[in-house]
Structure formats: structure tokens, C-alpha cells
Motif scaffolding. Structure first.
Motif, PDB file in Angstrom:
ATOM      1  N   PHE A  73     131.186-115.720  65.931  1.00 41.14           N
ATOM      2  CA  PHE A  73     130.828-114.864  67.057  1.00 41.14           C
ATOM      3  C   PHE A  73     129.393-115.125  67.485  1.00 41.14           C
ATOM      4  N   VAL A  74     129.089-114.604  68.651  1.00 42.01           N
ATOM      5  CA  VAL A  74     127.732-114.603  69.176  1.00 42.01           C
ATOM      6  C   VAL A  74     127.374-113.134  69.360  1.00 42.01           C
ATOM      7  N   PRO A  75     126.201-112.707  68.919  1.00 40.92           N
ATOM      8  CA  PRO A  75     125.834-111.309  69.104  1.00 40.92           C
ATOM      9  C   PRO A  75     125.899-110.916  70.589  1.00 40.92           C
ATOM     10  N   ALA A  76     126.323-109.693  70.845  1.00 38.31           N
ATOM     11  CA  ALA A  76     126.352-109.190  72.221  1.00 38.31           C
ATOM     12  C   ALA A  76     124.929-109.213  72.780  1.00 38.31           C
ATOM     13  N   PRO A  77     124.785-109.326  74.102  1.00 38.19           N
ATOM     14  CA  PRO A  77     123.440-109.400  74.686  1.00 38.19           C
ATOM     15  C   PRO A  77     122.513-108.256  74.285  1.00 38.19           C
ATOM     16  N   SER A  78     123.059-107.074  74.051  1.00 42.46           N
ATOM     17  CA  SER A  78     122.215-105.930  73.687  1.00 42.46           C
ATOM     18  C   SER A  78     121.942-105.833  72.193  1.00 42.46           C
ATOM     19  N   GLU A  79     122.565-106.705  71.397  1.00 42.16           N
ATOM     20  CA  GLU A  79     122.434-106.631  69.936  1.00 42.16           C
ATOM     21  C   GLU A  79     121.125-107.259  69.482  1.00 42.16           C
ATOM     22  N   ASP A  80     120.365-106.531  68.677  1.00 42.50           N
ATOM     23  CA  ASP A  80     119.084-107.053  68.208  1.00 42.50           C
ATOM     24  C   ASP A  80     119.034-107.288  66.696  1.00 42.50           C
ATOM     25  N   LYS A  81     120.186-107.185  66.020  1.00 42.65           N
ATOM     26  CA  LYS A  81     120.210-107.358  64.558  1.00 42.65           C
ATOM     27  C   LYS A  81     120.479-108.797  64.139  1.00 42.65           C
ATOM     28  N   ALA A  82     120.749-109.674  65.077  1.00 47.67           N
ATOM     29  CA  ALA A  82     121.046-111.078  64.784  1.00 47.67           C
ATOM     30  C   ALA A  82     120.434-111.934  65.884  1.00 47.67           C
ATOM     31  N   PRO A  83     120.240-113.225  65.624  1.00 55.02           N
ATOM     32  CA  PRO A  83     119.620-114.096  66.637  1.00 55.02           C
ATOM     33  C   PRO A  83     120.443-114.141  67.926  1.00 55.02           C
ATOM     34  N   ALA A  84     119.802-113.872  69.028  1.00 53.02           N
ATOM     35  CA  ALA A  84     120.471-113.853  70.328  1.00 53.02           C
ATOM     36  C   ALA A  84     121.095-115.206  70.638  1.00 53.02           C
ATOM     37  N   ASN A  85     122.343-115.193  71.093  1.00 52.98           N
ATOM     38  CA  ASN A  85     123.060-116.390  71.538  1.00 52.98           C
ATOM     39  C   ASN A  85     123.144-117.489  70.483  1.00 52.98           C
ATOM     40  N   TYR A  86     123.127-117.116  69.207  1.00 57.69           N
ATOM     41  CA  TYR A  86     123.314-118.093  68.137  1.00 57.69           C
ATOM     42  C   TYR A  86     124.669-117.830  67.483  1.00 57.69           C
ATOM     43  N   VAL A  87     125.379-118.895  67.130  1.00 58.12           N
ATOM     44  CA  VAL A  87     126.689-118.757  66.506  1.00 58.12           C
ATOM     45  C   VAL A  87     126.528-118.163  65.104  1.00 58.12           C
ATOM     46  N   CYS A  88     127.250-117.072  64.867  1.00 57.75           N
ATOM     47  CA  CYS A  88     127.235-116.370  63.577  1.00 57.75           C
ATOM     48  C   CYS A  88     128.643-116.403  62.992  1.00 57.75           C
ATOM     49  N   VAL A  89     128.756-116.070  61.714  1.00 53.42           N
ATOM     50  CA  VAL A  89     130.051-116.051  61.056  1.00 53.42           C
ATOM     51  C   VAL A  89     130.137-114.831  60.143  1.00 53.42           C
ATOM     52  N   THR A  90     131.344-114.289  60.034  1.00 54.16           N
ATOM     53  CA  THR A  90     131.653-113.249  59.068  1.00 54.16           C
ATOM     54  C   THR A  90     133.087-113.447  58.613  1.00 54.16           C
ATOM     55  N   TYR A  91     133.509-112.710  57.598  1.00 51.17           N
ATOM     56  CA  TYR A  91     134.832-112.892  57.012  1.00 51.17           C
ATOM     57  C   TYR A  91     135.533-111.544  56.860  1.00 51.17           C
ATOM     58  N   LEU A  92     136.841-111.539  57.105  1.00 53.07           N
ATOM     59  CA  LEU A  92     137.652-110.340  56.924  1.00 53.07           C
ATOM     60  C   LEU A  92     138.774-110.634  55.951  1.00 53.07           C
ATOM     61  N   LYS A  93     139.143-109.625  55.182  1.00 51.25           N
ATOM     62  CA  LYS A  93     140.306-109.741  54.299  1.00 51.25           C
ATOM     63  C   LYS A  93     140.947-108.366  54.168  1.00 51.25           C
ATOM     64  N   THR A  94     142.066-108.318  53.557  1.00 51.62           N
ATOM     65  CA  THR A  94     142.837-107.122  53.204  1.00 51.62           C
ATOM     66  C   THR A  94     142.931-106.131  54.366  1.00 51.62           C
ATOM     67  N   ARG A  95     142.538-104.901  54.141  1.00 49.21           N
ATOM     68  CA  ARG A  95     142.698-103.836  55.129  1.00 49.21           C
ATOM     69  C   ARG A  95     141.962-104.152  56.436  1.00 49.21           C
ATOM     70  N   SER A  96     140.764-104.690  56.331  1.00 44.88           N
ATOM     71  CA  SER A  96     139.987-105.030  57.535  1.00 44.88           C
ATOM     72  C   SER A  96     140.717-106.064  58.382  1.00 44.88           C
ATOM     73  N   LEU A  97     141.305-107.061  57.731  1.00 48.61           N
ATOM     74  CA  LEU A  97     142.040-108.104  58.444  1.00 48.61           C
ATOM     75  C   LEU A  97     143.283-107.542  59.117  1.00 48.61           C
ATOM     76  N   SER A  98     144.000-106.707  58.415  1.00 46.60           N
ATOM     77  CA  SER A  98     145.207-106.107  58.969  1.00 46.60           C
ATOM     78  C   SER A  98     144.887-105.269  60.208  1.00 46.60           C
ATOM     79  N   GLU A  99     143.858-104.444  60.118  1.00 44.45           N
ATOM     80  CA  GLU A  99     143.481-103.594  61.251  1.00 44.45           C
ATOM     81  C   GLU A  99     142.956-104.428  62.419  1.00 44.45           C
TER      82      GLU A  99
END
Length: 170
Positions: free
Chosen positions: A76-102
Motif C-alpha cells: 500500500f501507499v499511505p493515504a495523502p492525509s496520513e503522516d505515520k508513514a513516508p508519503a507516497n512510498y510503497v509499504c507492506v503489511t501482513y494479514l492472517k486468520t481473523r483479520s484476513l477473513s474479515e
């Protein structure tokens, strides 16, 4: 040896008018033990994060402390208003189990009305309890982009049209 006369350009500078990716995404972990987005075991970013999802890849195997299971890598790329991650830089996260299902259910519901990637996803944490104690799952809400956020779609499309190195993401 005056340093103001020297110009060095090794990595460049992150620009607001392009999506950047150097082959290694910026890793943002969803820590479901404490219900926080995190850069590391000790550096937390808060319990919400807004993003533009640009790619997903599904796997089966061991992730973290879990037994082998299905899990999803989300780029993902942080939303334009997001200031917790580098603006317009490709980021990664992982989902499993309940989070993935939802997340899968949310995507299916959204796809009935168009392409979900055109909007903004807001990942937050929902508290649960079981025999082992309390834990959190990641809950994704979705909203349409504001007018101010729409120019990011053009940057994302331009980036994806360059056929970034998907093989490096897998």
C-alpha cells in the motif's frame, strides 16, 4: 574542504509528486497483541492507518508465531492525509486468520459497487478475547476519496503502469 561546494546524489529525495519504491517496501506491522500499527517491536504508530492498497499476494505457510495458515501480503501507499508513514512510498503489511477473513469479506462487498482500490482503506484494531486472553484483529473500513486525495490515484496509476518489480514483492 568546503562541504557546501560538493553535491552528492546517492538515494535522492522522496518527492510528493511520485510513488517511490527502492525494491524494499517500508514494513509496517499490525501488532495484534497490543492493537497498534508498528515499525518495530518498540516503535508504535497508533491504532489507525489510512492507505491506498496497490497490490496483494496470498501465501500459505508459517507467519510469525502462528501455525501454517493462509496469509496475505498487502502492499500500500499511505493515504495523502496520513503522516505515520513516508508519503507516497510503497509499504507492506501482513494479514492472517481473523483479520484476513474479515478483509476478504470487506473486499467482496466493496467489489459489488466497483473497484475498491479507488478509495481509501482505514485499518484499525478490534479487541477480542479467548481462552488465551485478549488479542486484536485488524478491521478495515473504506471510504471514497476526497477531492484533495484524488490526484494520488494518478500517481498510483503511473507507478503501476511502469510494471514495478512484482517478482521482488513476492
Amino acid at each position: 574542504f568546503p562541504s557546501h561546494d560538493i553535491t552528492i546524489n546517492v538515494f535522492g529525495q522522496l518527492k510528493k509528486d511520485e510513488i517511490r519504491f527502492f525494491g524494499t517496501p517500508y514494513n509496517i506491522r499490525n501488532n495484534c497483541q497490543v492493537g497498534q500499527w508498528a515499525k518495530s517491536e518498540t516503535e508504535f504508530l497508533g491504532n489507525t492507518l489510512e492507505m491506498s492498497i496497490i497490490h496483494t499476494q496470498e501465501y500459505f505457510g508459517k507467519l510469525g508465531k502462528s501455525q501454517p495458515c493462509r496469509w496475505l501480503q498487502i502492499f500500500f501507499v499511505p493515504a495523502p492525509s496520513e503522516d505515520k508513514a513516508p508519503a507516497n512510498y510503497v509499504c507492506v503489511t501482513y494479514l492472517k486468520t481473523r483479520s484476513l477473513s474479515e478483509f476478504g469479506q470487506k473486499i467482496i462487498e466493496l467489489m459489488m459497487n466497483g473497484e475498491p482500490a479507488l478509495g481509501i482503506f482505514k485499518g484499525s484494531f478490534e479487541r477480542h478475547s479467548n481462552d488465551l486472553g485478549n488479542y486484536y484483529s485488524v478491521k478495515f473500513d473504506w471510504r471514497e476519496r476526497t477531492e484533495e486525495e484524488k490526484p494520488q490515484l494518478a500517481l498510483i496509476a503511473q507507478f503501476l503502469n511502469t510494471l514495478p518489480l512484482y517478482r521482488d514483492w513476492e
